[in-house]
Design a protein around this motif. Structure first.
Motif, mmCIF file in Angstrom:
data_model
loop_
_atom_site.group_PDB
_atom_site.id
_atom_site.type_symbol
_atom_site.label_atom_id
_atom_site.label_comp_id
_atom_site.label_asym_id
_atom_site.label_seq_id
_atom_site.Cartn_x
_atom_site.Cartn_y
_atom_site.Cartn_z
ATOM 1 N N UNK A 24 60.339 8.517 55.873
ATOM 2 C CA UNK A 24 61.100 7.734 54.882
ATOM 3 C C UNK A 24 62.386 7.168 55.497
ATOM 4 N N UNK A 25 62.923 7.881 56.499
ATOM 5 C CA UNK A 25 64.152 7.412 57.154
ATOM 6 C C UNK A 25 63.885 6.165 57.998
ATOM 7 N N UNK A 26 62.679 6.060 58.539
ATOM 8 C CA UNK A 26 62.290 4.834 59.256
ATOM 9 C C UNK A 26 62.011 3.706 58.262
ATOM 10 N N UNK A 27 61.304 4.032 57.199
ATOM 11 C CA UNK A 27 60.884 2.999 56.239
ATOM 12 C C UNK A 27 62.061 2.307 55.571
ATOM 13 N N UNK A 28 63.143 3.060 55.333
ATOM 14 C CA UNK A 28 64.276 2.459 54.601
ATOM 15 C C UNK A 28 65.131 1.576 55.504
ATOM 16 N N UNK A 56 45.132 7.491 51.504
ATOM 17 C CA UNK A 56 46.237 7.812 50.594
ATOM 18 C C UNK A 56 47.090 8.950 51.170
ATOM 19 N N UNK A 57 48.377 8.915 50.962
ATOM 20 C CA UNK A 57 49.167 7.809 50.438
ATOM 21 C C UNK A 57 49.969 7.103 51.525
ATOM 22 N N UNK A 58 50.294 7.834 52.587
ATOM 23 C CA UNK A 58 51.133 7.188 53.598
ATOM 24 C C UNK A 58 50.364 6.143 54.405
ATOM 25 N N UNK A 59 49.037 6.266 54.411
ATOM 26 C CA UNK A 59 48.217 5.233 55.063
ATOM 27 C C UNK A 59 48.321 3.901 54.339
ATOM 28 N N UNK A 60 48.666 3.952 53.036
ATOM 29 C CA UNK A 60 48.854 2.694 52.294
ATOM 30 C C UNK A 60 50.124 1.984 52.778
ATOM 31 N N UNK A 61 51.132 2.803 53.090
ATOM 32 C CA UNK A 61 52.440 2.244 53.481
ATOM 33 C C UNK A 61 52.333 1.508 54.815
ATOM 34 N N UNK A 62 51.513 2.058 55.715
ATOM 35 C CA UNK A 62 51.325 1.433 57.027
ATOM 36 C C UNK A 62 50.256 0.342 56.945
ATOM 37 N N UNK A 63 49.191 0.638 56.224
ATOM 38 C CA UNK A 63 48.029 -0.257 56.232
ATOM 39 C C UNK A 63 48.241 -1.571 55.499
#
Ligand SMILES: O=P(O)(O)OC[C@H]1O[C@H](OP(=O)(O)OP(=O)(O)O)[C@H](O)[C@@H]1O
Ligand SMILES: Nc1ncnc2[nH]cnc12
Length: 170
Positions: A24-28, A56-63
């Motif tokens: 989450x620290x990278x994503x923000x 699901x679910x973090x694969x959605x964030x990258x994919x």
């Protein structure tokens, strides 16, 4: 850019002994997230494929941003009972606990070339079961991309027949 610096490591989460890699620290950090997706797009340069599949679910964030950037469709692999249509299911073990995953039966056509995207490779259970689901539908897995690889767990040993790339190793 050093992406590893953007990952927050939290010890003993979600249980004693697990060193949790918190993305989450990278994503923000917008630049780091964009750089991550750009790196994955580079990895796919010259590869022919039809679809991106993310668990699901973090694969959605990258994919999903990768799907947008490459103009390929995105297919979700979901935890049980979430997909409304007819599904196939596969059970697997995690670094902590066990679970099962499902995909819509009509999500992939026979012979379609598929790239899988996820945030983290630990035991490899999630990626292997995602591969099994894709192959059960007749898809061909031509690449596996993950942001983080936990090398000491040697999840790659289950994935030796596949082209697996990770951007950050622990
Ligand atoms: O290689 P493995 O041992 O299978 O572990 C890796 C998987 O574990 C995490 O997902 P999790 O199932 O915790 O779900 P989440 O993405 O919803 O947090 C992570 O996002 C990977 O998908
Ligand atoms: N150590 C870990 N950190 C973050 N996500 C995980 N999923 C499985 N193992 C994990």
């Amino acid at each position: 850019m050093n992406l590893k610096d953007k990952i927050r490591v939290i010890e003993n989460f979600p249980q004693e002994g697990i060193s949790f890699k918190d993305i989450t620290t990278l994503l923000k950090d917008g630049e780091s997230f964009r750089y991550t997706i750009d790196k994955f797009v580079e990895e796919l340069d010259g590869k022919e494929f039809d679809l991106i599949v993310g668990p699901e679910s973090r694969g959605f964030i990258i994919g999903t941003p990768l799907s947008y950037a490459t103009k390929k469709g995105f297919v979700p692999v979901r935890k049980p009972g979430k997909l409304p249509g007819e599904t196939v299911k596969y059970e697997y073990d995690l670094e902590y606990g066990s679970d099962s995953l499902e995909i819509h039966k009509d999500a992939i056509q026979k012979g379609q070339k598929v790239v899988i995207a996820d945030d983290l490779l630990a035991t490899g259970g999630t990626l292997l079961s995602t591969i099994k689901l894709i192959e059960e539908l007749g898809g061909e897995v031509v690449g596996v991309l993950c942001l983080i690889e936990l090398c000491h767990l040697n999840g790659r040993k289950h994935l030796s027949d596949y082209d697996v790339k990770s951007l950050i190793q622990y």
